[in-house]
Design a protein around this motif. Structure first.
Motif, PDB file in Angstrom:
ATOM      1  N   LEU A 174      41.257  38.788  47.967  1.00  0.00           N
ATOM      2  CA  LEU A 174      42.414  39.598  47.601  1.00  0.00           C
ATOM      3  C   LEU A 174      42.807  39.299  46.160  1.00  0.00           C
ATOM      4  CD1 LEU A 174      44.655  39.435  50.798  1.00  0.00           C
ATOM      5  CD2 LEU A 174      43.293  41.339  49.971  1.00  0.00           C
ATOM      6  N   VAL A 175      42.801  40.358  45.361  1.00  0.00           N
ATOM      7  CA  VAL A 175      43.108  40.236  43.931  1.00  0.00           C
ATOM      8  C   VAL A 175      44.193  41.239  43.597  1.00  0.00           C
ATOM      9  CG1 VAL A 175      42.199  40.534  41.594  1.00  0.00           C
ATOM     10  CG2 VAL A 175      40.820  39.393  43.330  1.00  0.00           C
ATOM     11  N   SER A 176      45.146  40.828  42.786  1.00  0.00           N
ATOM     12  CA  SER A 176      46.213  41.724  42.352  1.00  0.00           C
ATOM     13  C   SER A 176      45.711  42.595  41.203  1.00  0.00           C
ATOM     14  CB  SER A 176      47.432  40.918  41.909  1.00  0.00           C
ATOM     15  OG  SER A 176      48.396  41.761  41.311  1.00  0.00           O
ATOM     16  N   SER A 177      45.740  43.909  41.414  1.00  0.00           N
ATOM     17  CA  SER A 177      45.341  44.816  40.337  1.00  0.00           C
ATOM     18  C   SER A 177      46.311  44.724  39.169  1.00  0.00           C
ATOM     19  CB  SER A 177      45.296  46.256  40.862  1.00  0.00           C
ATOM     20  OG  SER A 177      44.388  46.366  41.926  1.00  0.00           O
ATOM     21  N   ASP A 178      47.584  44.468  39.466  1.00  0.00           N
ATOM     22  CA  ASP A 178      48.558  44.298  38.383  1.00  0.00           C
ATOM     23  C   ASP A 178      48.183  43.136  37.480  1.00  0.00           C
ATOM     24  OD1 ASP A 178      50.244  46.422  38.987  1.00  0.00           O
ATOM     25  OD2 ASP A 178      51.316  45.266  40.506  1.00  0.00           O
ATOM     26  N   ALA A 179      47.747  42.008  38.097  1.00  0.00           N
ATOM     27  CA  ALA A 179      47.370  40.845  37.300  1.00  0.00           C
ATOM     28  C   ALA A 179      46.144  41.135  36.438  1.00  0.00           C
ATOM     29  CB  ALA A 179      47.105  39.652  38.220  1.00  0.00           C
ATOM     30  N   ALA A 180      45.152  41.822  37.007  1.00  0.00           N
ATOM     31  CA  ALA A 180      43.954  42.158  36.232  1.00  0.00           C
ATOM     32  C   ALA A 180      44.300  43.086  35.079  1.00  0.00           C
ATOM     33  CB  ALA A 180      42.921  42.804  37.148  1.00  0.00           C
ATOM     34  N   LEU A 181      45.165  44.084  35.306  1.00  0.00           N
ATOM     35  CA  LEU A 181      45.559  45.000  34.247  1.00  0.00           C
ATOM     36  C   LEU A 181      46.349  44.267  33.158  1.00  0.00           C
ATOM     37  CD1 LEU A 181      45.781  47.841  33.093  1.00  0.00           C
ATOM     38  CD2 LEU A 181      47.781  48.204  34.550  1.00  0.00           C
ATOM     39  N   ALA A 182      47.241  43.358  33.574  1.00  0.00           N
ATOM     40  CA  ALA A 182      48.019  42.607  32.586  1.00  0.00           C
ATOM     41  C   ALA A 182      47.104  41.761  31.706  1.00  0.00           C
ATOM     42  CB  ALA A 182      49.045  41.731  33.302  1.00  0.00           C
ATOM     43  N   GLN A 183      46.084  41.107  32.314  1.00  0.00           N
ATOM     44  CA  GLN A 183      45.152  40.307  31.531  1.00  0.00           C
ATOM     45  C   GLN A 183      44.351  41.174  30.557  1.00  0.00           C
ATOM     46  OE1 GLN A 183      44.865  36.914  31.599  1.00  0.00           O
ATOM     47  NE2 GLN A 183      43.504  37.195  29.839  1.00  0.00           N
ATOM     48  N   ALA A 184      43.916  42.355  31.015  1.00  0.00           N
ATOM     49  CA  ALA A 184      43.164  43.247  30.128  1.00  0.00           C
ATOM     50  C   ALA A 184      44.031  43.707  28.958  1.00  0.00           C
ATOM     51  CB  ALA A 184      42.648  44.441  30.928  1.00  0.00           C
ATOM     52  N   ARG A 185      45.308  43.998  29.217  1.00  0.00           N
ATOM     53  CA  ARG A 185      46.202  44.446  28.138  1.00  0.00           C
ATOM     54  C   ARG A 185      46.472  43.318  27.159  1.00  0.00           C
ATOM     55  NH1 ARG A 185      51.170  47.482  30.886  1.00  0.00           N
ATOM     56  NH2 ARG A 185      51.775  47.534  28.680  1.00  0.00           N
ATOM     57  N   ASN A 186      46.561  42.081  27.666  1.00  0.00           N
ATOM     58  CA  ASN A 186      46.731  40.954  26.744  1.00  0.00           C
ATOM     59  C   ASN A 186      45.523  40.799  25.836  1.00  0.00           C
ATOM     60  OD1 ASN A 186      49.260  40.314  27.731  1.00  0.00           O
ATOM     61  ND2 ASN A 186      48.465  38.894  29.290  1.00  0.00           N
ATOM     62  N   ASN A 187      44.320  41.001  26.420  1.00  0.00           N
ATOM     63  CA  ASN A 187      43.112  40.883  25.599  1.00  0.00           C
ATOM     64  C   ASN A 187      43.034  41.955  24.531  1.00  0.00           C
ATOM     65  OD1 ASN A 187      42.442  38.761  27.285  1.00  0.00           O
ATOM     66  ND2 ASN A 187      41.030  39.967  28.547  1.00  0.00           N
TER      67      ASN A 187
END
Length: 562
Positions: free
Chosen positions: A394-407
């Motif tokens: 189980l992975v949070s899509s919000d967390a993945a999107l936030a990390q991509a936006r930070n990058n």
């Protein structure tokens, strides 16, 4: 169990193929078996005979029961509807005549009119009783009808010769008068009572016979019901035994034979000598299939041997590719970094000191080294997709999107991009790979914005058992004819000078999404830019929950970054 290799032998050089010999033998065996089974009854005939037997017995039982019920009904109707009421009317007739005689005698002795009341009502009751008996006289014994006529005649004679003259004599005298015909009147009334007694005896005898017939009919009906029950039980038992012997037992035997072959004993011959025609034909077909399996097993083993060889070759190739990836990530990176560093140092130190052509050559070298580094890094990332030993969780899509936006924060700030999205759900994935998916799609939206501030809308809806993600932007768009080409590695739709990149981002995105069990595609119906749609598996524990993670483009955005 029989060795599977027993059916695989070296055939002579000029002999026909094993499959041909097996097919011919199977055809011959099947023809012989079919010829033998043609003499057996088919299953449809066996079941038809059983049903016909049961139907004929049922019809016979219905007819016998119906006749017994009809006889019982007729006898009961005769007793209850005719004889018992007739007996009651005969008793009423007797009572009416006795009332008349009592009324005449009382009036003659007292001279009072009140004593004539029984006489008057008795005559009315007599008429009613005689009328009721005459209505059913045809259903009474002939002697009863004769006795009824005799009673009516004798009663009329008694009234005209004794009762009425006595009443008239007392009425004229106004006082009691002793009739000189009293003895004759008594003898006449005794004759009436005798005839009524004969009538009642006839009716009682007929009723006794009717009751006896009714009891006999009831006994016959009980016997019929008992016989039907016993016969039905016997027929059902016989049919069950017959069907078990002729149908069920052969089916069980065939199932046991087929199960033995299914467990791997392909050398066991499936035979069935008794049973319905369809079952024996099925046994022949199963045996033919077994022989075909034996004939094809040799070719299958040869193909498996070739497949095993190819598998070993593939494993060796994969091992070499892994070794190459290791070399590319360690041994090639170091000299490449050295080339890139020294060419950049050469560019900084001698820029403007050489002629323009030399500066251009140095620029080409620096650009080539940088692109080589980017290409090697992208290739390494692409090759590593799916090689992780970790299971999707189980992975949070919000967390993945936030990390991509930070990058991509710097690029988003430079282009003035805005991202509109709602709350994204939990999915079965790996956080680094899911971050790479979001980052590649965001990077494409920033890169192909067409010079205007990018506006990126990210939504997610249910498409059970998947989550359906949507990435749309207002960029330059993609022609529908390139909808598949853009996902092929190293495929570019524009010159490198116009848009940088290695052409591997969307290919790696597809590989990641498919690794997670989903798929990705370009929405060719979207005309305001580009829209990518992809699915990811929905966790089982979230399928029955309310769709709180779903968003759509018409919802108020949760956030918008300037």
């Amino acid at each position: 169990m029989t060795d599977l290799n027993t059916g695989i032998r070296q055939r002579p050089r000029n002999s026909p193929p094993a499959g041909t010999r097996g097919t011919r033998r199977a055809r011959a065996d099947r023809a012989a078996a079919v010829a033998g089974s043609a003499r057996r009854w088919p299953l449809s005939r066996i079941i038809g005979v059983a049903l016909l037997t049961l139907l004929l017995f049922s019809l016979a039982a219905i007819v016998a029961g119906g006749l017994a019920l009809l006889s019982l009904h007729d006898n009961r109707e005769r007793v209850v509807g005719t004889l018992s009421p007739a007996q009651l009317q005969a008793q009423r007739l007797d009572t009416a005549l006795v009332d008349q005689e009592t009324g005449v005698r009382g009036y003659a002795l007292s001279g009072q009119k009140d004593f004539l009341a029984p006489y008057t009502t008795g005559m009315a009751d007599e008429r009613n009783a005689i009328r009721a008996l005459q209505a059913v006289s045809k259903q009474l014994p002939p002697s009863a009808a004769t006795d009824l006529n005799s009673v009516a005649t004798q009663a009329h004679f008694w009234r005209t010769h004794y009762a009425q003259p006595t009443i008239d004599r007392v009425s004229r005298a106004g006082k009691p008068v002793l009739s000189p015909d009293i003895l004759a009147g008594k003898a006449d009334f005794d004759a009436v009572r005798a005839k009524i007694g004969a009538l009642e005896a006839d009716i009682a005898g007929a009723r006794a016979q009717g009751v006896a017939a009714l009891n006999d009919s009831a006994a016959v009906l009980d016997g019929v019901f008992i016989a039907v029950a016993v016969g039905l039980a016997v027929i059902v038992v016989l049919l069950a035994i017959g069907l078990r012997a002729t149908v069920i037992r052969p089916l069980h035997r065939l199932a046991a034979e087929a199960r033995r072959v299914a467990e791997g004993d392909f050398g066991h011959e499936v035979t069935l000598t008794n049973g319905p025609r369809e079952v024996t034909d099925l046994a022949v077909d199963v045996n033919t299939m077994r022989e075909r399996i034996l004939d094809e097993l040799g070719e299958s083993r040869r193909a498996n041997a070739e497949l095993q060889a190819h598998t070993e070759e593939l494993e060796r190739s994969n091992s070499e590719l892994e070794q190459f990836a290791y070399i590319a990530s360690h041994d090639l990176q170091e000299p490449l970094r050295k080339v890139a560093s020294f060419t950049q140092l050469l560019q900084r130190r001698y820029a403007g000191q050489l002629d323009a052509r030399a500066d251009q050559y140095i620029e080409f070298a620096v650009d080539g080294a940088k692109r080589m580094q980017a290409l090697i890094n992208d290739l390494l990332q692409y090759s590593r997709v799916g090689r992780s030993a970790r299971e999707p969780a189980l992975v949070s899509s919000d967390a993945a999107l936030a990390q991509a936006r930070n990058n991509l924060a710097t690029a988003m700030e430079e282009t003035g991009a805005t991202v509109e999205t709602g709350h994204l759900p939990l999915v079965l994935a790996e956080l680094p790979l899911l971050t790479a998916v979001f980052q590649n799609l965001l990077s494409n939206a920033l890169k192909f914005s067409g010079g205007k501030p990018p506006r990126i809308v990210i939504t997610c809806t249910r498409d059970e058992p998947f989550w359906l993600f949507s990435f749309s932007d207002n960029g330059i768009g993609i022609d529908p004819e390139y909808a598949e080409r853009i996902f092929v590695i190293f495929q570019r739709l524009h010159e490198r000078t116009a848009y940088p990149g290695t052409g591997i981002g969307l290919a790696m995105t597809r590989k990641i999404v498919e690794y997670f069990g989903g798929r990705i595609w370009l929405d060719t119906s979207y005309a305001e830019g580009s829209r990518f749609l992809f699915t990811l598996p929905m966790p089982a524990e979230t399928m029955d929950q309310a769709p709180q993670d779903e968003t759509s483009t018409d919802k108020t955005p949760k956030e918008a970054d300037d």
